[in-house]
Write a protein that holds these residues in place. Structure first.
Motif, PDB file in Angstrom:
ATOM      1  N   GLU A 151       0.820  -1.220   0.000  1.00  0.00           N
ATOM      2  CA  GLU A 151       0.000   0.000   0.000  1.00  0.00           C
ATOM      3  C   GLU A 151       0.850   1.264   0.000  1.00  0.00           C
ATOM      4  O   GLU A 151       0.380   2.318  -0.378  1.00  0.00           O
ATOM      5  CB  GLU A 151      -0.902   0.040   1.249  1.00  0.00           C
ATOM      6  CG  GLU A 151      -1.989  -1.010   1.269  1.00  0.00           C
ATOM      7  CD  GLU A 151      -1.585  -2.242   2.046  1.00  0.00           C
ATOM      8  OE1 GLU A 151      -0.377  -2.618   1.989  1.00  0.00           O
ATOM      9  OE2 GLU A 151      -2.461  -2.839   2.695  1.00  0.00           O
ATOM     10  N   ILE A 152       2.075   1.179   0.494  1.00  0.00           N
ATOM     11  CA  ILE A 152       2.916   2.377   0.571  1.00  0.00           C
ATOM     12  C   ILE A 152       3.603   2.567  -0.775  1.00  0.00           C
ATOM     13  O   ILE A 152       4.374   1.722  -1.235  1.00  0.00           O
ATOM     14  CB  ILE A 152       3.931   2.260   1.722  1.00  0.00           C
ATOM     15  CG1 ILE A 152       3.155   2.188   3.051  1.00  0.00           C
ATOM     16  CG2 ILE A 152       4.901   3.441   1.699  1.00  0.00           C
ATOM     17  CD1 ILE A 152       4.011   2.122   4.283  1.00  0.00           C
ATOM     18  N   ARG A 153       3.274   3.671  -1.418  1.00  0.00           N
ATOM     19  CA  ARG A 153       3.776   3.907  -2.769  1.00  0.00           C
ATOM     20  C   ARG A 153       5.031   4.752  -2.792  1.00  0.00           C
ATOM     21  O   ARG A 153       5.834   4.662  -3.714  1.00  0.00           O
ATOM     22  CB  ARG A 153       2.689   4.583  -3.637  1.00  0.00           C
ATOM     23  CG  ARG A 153       1.380   3.835  -3.771  1.00  0.00           C
ATOM     24  CD  ARG A 153       1.544   2.356  -4.089  1.00  0.00           C
ATOM     25  NE  ARG A 153       2.524   2.091  -5.130  1.00  0.00           N
ATOM     26  CZ  ARG A 153       3.271   0.999  -5.183  1.00  0.00           C
ATOM     27  NH1 ARG A 153       3.176   0.070  -4.257  1.00  0.00           N
ATOM     28  NH2 ARG A 153       4.131   0.834  -6.151  1.00  0.00           N
ATOM     29  N   VAL A 177       0.230   6.726   0.134  1.00  0.00           N
ATOM     30  CA  VAL A 177      -0.273   5.358   0.129  1.00  0.00           C
ATOM     31  C   VAL A 177      -1.405   5.205  -0.884  1.00  0.00           C
ATOM     32  O   VAL A 177      -2.047   6.182  -1.277  1.00  0.00           O
ATOM     33  CB  VAL A 177      -0.784   4.919   1.527  1.00  0.00           C
ATOM     34  CG1 VAL A 177       0.313   5.062   2.561  1.00  0.00           C
ATOM     35  CG2 VAL A 177      -2.010   5.732   1.948  1.00  0.00           C
ATOM     36  N   LYS A 178      -1.639   3.972  -1.283  1.00  0.00           N
ATOM     37  CA  LYS A 178      -2.749   3.667  -2.204  1.00  0.00           C
ATOM     38  C   LYS A 178      -3.569   2.535  -1.609  1.00  0.00           C
ATOM     39  O   LYS A 178      -3.023   1.507  -1.228  1.00  0.00           O
ATOM     40  CB  LYS A 178      -2.188   3.244  -3.566  1.00  0.00           C
ATOM     41  CG  LYS A 178      -3.264   2.827  -4.568  1.00  0.00           C
ATOM     42  CD  LYS A 178      -2.658   2.320  -5.854  1.00  0.00           C
ATOM     43  CE  LYS A 178      -3.744   1.691  -6.716  1.00  0.00           C
ATOM     44  NZ  LYS A 178      -3.187   1.083  -7.921  1.00  0.00           N
ATOM     45  N   THR A 212      -6.435   6.608   0.105  1.00  0.00           N
ATOM     46  CA  THR A 212      -5.416   6.816  -0.922  1.00  0.00           C
ATOM     47  C   THR A 212      -4.968   8.264  -0.805  1.00  0.00           C
ATOM     48  O   THR A 212      -5.803   9.174  -0.909  1.00  0.00           O
ATOM     49  CB  THR A 212      -6.001   6.547  -2.322  1.00  0.00           C
ATOM     50  OG1 THR A 212      -6.375   5.171  -2.395  1.00  0.00           O
ATOM     51  CG2 THR A 212      -4.974   6.825  -3.418  1.00  0.00           C
ATOM     52  N   TYR A 216      -5.056   2.026   1.244  1.00  0.00           N
ATOM     53  CA  TYR A 216      -4.600   1.603   2.561  1.00  0.00           C
ATOM     54  C   TYR A 216      -5.814   1.442   3.469  1.00  0.00           C
ATOM     55  O   TYR A 216      -6.534   2.397   3.742  1.00  0.00           O
ATOM     56  CB  TYR A 216      -3.616   2.646   3.111  1.00  0.00           C
ATOM     57  CG  TYR A 216      -3.253   2.415   4.538  1.00  0.00           C
ATOM     58  CD1 TYR A 216      -2.510   1.296   4.885  1.00  0.00           C
ATOM     59  CD2 TYR A 216      -3.661   3.280   5.536  1.00  0.00           C
ATOM     60  CE1 TYR A 216      -2.180   1.059   6.195  1.00  0.00           C
ATOM     61  CE2 TYR A 216      -3.342   3.052   6.854  1.00  0.00           C
ATOM     62  CZ  TYR A 216      -2.602   1.947   7.181  1.00  0.00           C
ATOM     63  OH  TYR A 216      -2.290   1.712   8.479  1.00  0.00           O
TER      64      TYR A 216
END
Lengths: 249, 381
Positions: free
Chosen positions: A47-49, A96-97, A115, A99
């Motif tokens: 989730e962490i971009r 994040v995306k 997000t 999350y």
């Protein structure tokens, strides 16, 4: 004492790996240092971009250490312990995306998928006791590894989310946009464990008779949060490096 | 996992972009755009989270229309974009996310915007009835809707319930600011209650929610950023409204509150809450398709044609059910253009609220406005 050091130097000059017999059974030191590190997941979740910001903060530590020689006079093994008062903190800014998060407060319950940006600050003041085995490479250089336990006297975990959107419930839920400066703060101080423990390893080098420098890494084996805390969906561990300067009594 | 990896991470956390995993496929399943080809749409599509309304010109045949879609990247839709279907009644589409994990079902309604008439009618005046007998649960919060004489869903009333759902304060329909009460003036009624929004509401600086009910849309995506713009008042209306009447029962809450600047409520002594009840007939332009909650009755809004407002003196405690009747008053210099009316360029908003200061989060907790048997008289064509 002086001749012992000369002998030490002599021995070192001849055979670097041969340990001298001059060491006392106990050696005490006091030291001051800095912690740099993070409370971080064991591996970065999908989730962490991006990690867009990180500050190690100023984390001081003061410690007293004692090393006890194990066994006979030529033993290279030490048992190392002591006590330290230290701060471990950091601030990060991550994008994040999708999350997933759930927040309970009193009777209110909110869950969703975020997000966007998440800022996090973590801070703990701890009294830490290490227990390590030390291996004397040369009289000036000692490697050591072992375990540590900390009692947290103050602890804080919080931050804010902004510049993104929440999908209520799941990714198909209502979309709530956070933009133009709107943000939501969060604070989970009460959800942090008050006891931590983990593994540590380091090296210390005595560069003159009394003064030494040390470098250590400590890795927490305990999640910083209570086991029943679900808001942060992954476990986070305190991972910190310490650089210190010490004085051997 | 190897120890060396931990050590490396600790040392290089700031440079950790190397550890970032490959991006997951999209989990969202949204229809972002929806349109009909050819020159048959009369205004832009209204796209909600799982409902879409398309407006077509009067006389459009509904039995063979093919909506086109733009979706979240990677998502798929069934039936496919461009499939011709009959929209005599709403059609349902399922969007599947790129990662295949999530599905969302959209109801799509295509309408010319003509309202069915019921109630009394005469040569000059016909009447539209709103009795608040129909309520459905959508994402766990109640939504009032109107049905035609043949029982089909005509349109949904909007409210701030979707925003209230976010506070986590409601566990049943009756906990929402806008809900149905089975004991109305005649059958069930709409009941609007001013509520506390709890921890999350205070956290976001919105400590109170007035019950509201209106024709238009509640735009959730703006609920936090610009709450006054989240209430988008107005629904396409192809008649000229004449008057609004009905029955109300209003009981203000005990203590009047205002936000104290930090997001919490502070009591204001010697102040009683009032309800609000008004309607706006306006021209919906491309730039301003709605009237928003930010000063909806603005005297300087050039698009407003006429308004009907319950006088302030009648917005206090009613001690039981009382009737009201308010005429639509034309604004100076305004006329209704028959061509624009036919082409669906005008909209009507009807707005009820349990606290007149609700938009600024002012009001008395527990203020309760019940509404029933509302009749909208329109001038016959």
């Amino acid at each position: 004492m002086k001749h012992l050091i000369i002998i030490t130097a002599f021995v070192l000059a001849i055979a670097n790996s041969i340990y001298s017999q001059d060491e006392k059974r106990f050696d005490f030191s006091i030291r001051a240092g800095l912690n740099i590190g993070a409370a971080a997941p064991a591996s970065i979740p999908q989730e962490i971009r991006a990690i867009e910001g990180y500050s190690p903060n100023f984390n001081g530590s003061v410690a007293g250490r004692v090393a006890m020689r194990m066994g006979h006079e030529t033993s290279r093994w030490h048992l190392v312990s002591g006590i330290s008062v230290e701060r471990k903190s950091m601030t990060t800014s991550a994008r994040v995306k999708s999350y997933s998060t759930e927040i309970d407060n009193g009777g209110s319950h909110v869950g969703g998928v975020w997000t966007g940006m998440v800022d996090t600050r973590y801070s703990a003041h701890a009294i830490t006791v290490p227990l390590m085995a030390g291996f004397v490479v040369t009289p000036r250089l000692r490697l050591q590894a072992g375990v540590w336990a900390s009692a947290l006297v103050s602890r804080a975990f919080g931050g804010k989310v902004y510049d993104g959107y929440l999908r209520e419930g799941d990714p198909t839920g209502e979309k709530i946009v956070f933009a133009n400066g709107s943000e939501a703060e969060y604070e989970f101080d009460d959800q942090l464990r008050s006891l931590q423990c983990g593994l540590m390893a380091g090296v210390e080098y005595r560069f003159c008779q009394h003064w030494l420098i040390g470098a250590e890494l400590s890795y927490g084996l305990t999640n910083i949060f209570h086991a029943d805390f679900k808001t942060v969906s992954f476990a986070m561990y305190p991972i910190f490096g310490n650089l210190s300067i010490g004085y051997r009594l | 996992m190897k120890r060396t990896h931990f050590l490396l991470m600790a040392a290089l956390i700031a440079l950790c972009t190397g550890c970032i995993k490959e991006e997951a496929p999209n989990a969202e399943a949204d229809i972002i755009e929806c349109w009909l080809e050819g020159d048959i749409m009369s205004r832009a599509a209204e796209i909600g989270n799982d409902t879409i309304t398309l407006f077509v010109k009067s006389g459009t045949k509904m039995d063979n229309l093919a909506p086109h879609f733009r979706l979240t990247e990677g998502a798929t839709i069934e039936p496919k974009s461009g499939t011709a279907l009959s929209f005599v009644t709403p059609q349902y589409y399922t969007v599947t996310s790129q990662d295949g994990q999530w599905r969302k079902r959209y109801g799509i309604r295509i309408t010319t915007g003509e309202m069915p008439f019921g109630g009394e009618s005469s040569d000059e005046i016909t009447e539209i009835a709103f009795d608040f007998e129909h309520v459905k649960s959508k994402s766990n919060y109640p939504v009032f809707y109107e049905v035609s004489s043949t029982g089909e869903n005509l349109f949904d009333w909007s409210s701030g319930n979707a925003g209230f759902a976010l506070t986590g304060m409601a566990s049943s329909d009756a906990d929402y600011p806008t809900h149905q009460n089975a004991n109305g003036y005649d059958g069930a009624c709409a009941e609007l209650t001013t509520c506390r929004t709890g921890f999350f509401g205070e956290m976001s600086g919105k400590p109170l929610a007035a019950g509201n009910l209106f024709l238009g849309n509640f735009n959730m995506s703006r609920a936090l950023t610009a709450p006054l713009e989240a209430t988008q008042f107005g629904m396409m209306f192809k008649n000229v409204p004449d008057s609004l009447s009905g029955w109300i029962n209003y009981t203000p809450g005990e203590t009047y509150y205002e936000p104290d600047g930090t997001g919490k409520l502070k009591a204001v002594s010697d102040k009683r809450d009032q309800c609000s009840l008004y309607a706006i007939f306006f021209e919906a332009t491309e730039e301003a398709p709605y009237v928003t909650g930010d000063n909806p009755l603005s005297a300087t809004n050039p698009n407003i044609i006429s308004t009907a407002e319950l006088p302030e003196a009648e917005c206090n405690a009613t001690n039981g059910w009382v009737p009201f009747k308010i005429p639509f008053v034309m604004r100076a210099g305004k006329t209704v253009d028959a061509e624009k009316l036919k082409a669906g360029k005008y909209s009507l908003a009807i707005i009820f609220s349990s606290s007149s200061g609700g938009a600024e989060f002012k009001g008395a907790i527990g203020s309760r406005l019940q509404i029933d048997r509302v009749r909208l008289k329109v001038k016959a064509q």
